[in-house]
Write an enzyme that holds these catalytic residues in place. Sequence first.
Site, PDB file in Angstrom:
ATOM      1  N   ARG A 104      33.065   3.735  33.031  1.00 37.49           N
ATOM      2  CA  ARG A 104      32.750   4.760  34.021  1.00 37.49           C
ATOM      3  C   ARG A 104      33.562   6.025  33.737  1.00 37.49           C
ATOM      4  NH1 ARG A 104      29.938   4.279  38.415  1.00 37.49           N
ATOM      5  NH2 ARG A 104      30.015   2.008  38.272  1.00 37.49           N
ATOM      6  N   THR A 108      32.851  12.262  36.183  1.00 36.67           N
ATOM      7  CA  THR A 108      31.515  12.212  36.795  1.00 36.67           C
ATOM      8  C   THR A 108      31.247  10.904  37.525  1.00 36.67           C
ATOM      9  OG1 THR A 108      30.457  11.248  34.834  1.00 36.67           O
ATOM     10  CG2 THR A 108      30.686  13.645  34.900  1.00 36.67           C
ATOM     11  N   ASP A 200      37.309 -10.776  40.435  1.00 35.45           N
ATOM     12  CA  ASP A 200      36.892 -10.132  39.195  1.00 35.45           C
ATOM     13  C   ASP A 200      36.510 -11.212  38.183  1.00 35.45           C
ATOM     14  OD1 ASP A 200      37.168  -9.016  36.443  1.00 35.45           O
ATOM     15  OD2 ASP A 200      37.675  -7.194  37.548  1.00 35.45           O
ATOM     16  N   ASP A 203      38.303 -11.004  34.666  1.00 38.71           N
ATOM     17  CA  ASP A 203      39.683 -11.435  34.678  1.00 38.71           C
ATOM     18  C   ASP A 203      39.794 -12.952  34.808  1.00 38.71           C
ATOM     19  OD1 ASP A 203      40.802  -8.935  34.371  1.00 38.71           O
ATOM     20  OD2 ASP A 203      40.975  -8.543  36.521  1.00 38.71           O
TER      21      ASP A 203
END
Length: 209
Positions: A104, A108, A200, A203
């Site tokens: 990401r 933006t 997650d 992870d």
Amino acid sequence: MSKVVVFNHPLIQHKLSIMRDKNTGVKEFRELLEEISTLMVFEVTRDLELEDVEVETPICTCTCKKLAGRKLAIVPILRAGLGMVDGVLNIIPAAKVGHIGLYRDPQTLEPVEYYCKLPADSNERDILVVDPMLATGGSASAAITFIKQRGCSHIRLLNLIAAPEGIKRIQEDHPDVDIFVAGLDEKLNEHGYIVPGLGDAGDRLFGTK
């Protein structure tokens, strides 16, 4: 509008419950993700085309069925999607495997492709995009867009757990892509994690946290 299939098979639900447990270790988490991916493939491939073939058994000749349609390719979204690949290959060992990586942009906030390697004939294959978590849907939507830009049009999305927000995003952006999930959860929290979710997935899969 694309269809959404939520698996209610007892084995899948049982294994998913163990994965959700915060005390489940890396080894067991990894094995369970592979097992659930294998079980999901049976339904995902239910509509594959078949053709008649003549087979000679030890008793007589008979008419049987074999796969006749488009071949398959698996495209995991890096990195957590890697944990689902072997589960699919257990059932479809001849499938080719591509990879797509996204990050990401901090300015933006839009997904940016940093790696994409697909089979040379991927536009002639049914593509199974795999990623354990469908949260906001941003990364999955971007991955599907990048894959379509390379000429692929027959795409399905496989996720372990999805949030309603992610389902909505994919259906809005890609109404031609069917979605298959083992669990459809309640919502996203303020940090973008699926609730109740399992934390997650990357992870927990690789032991990095």
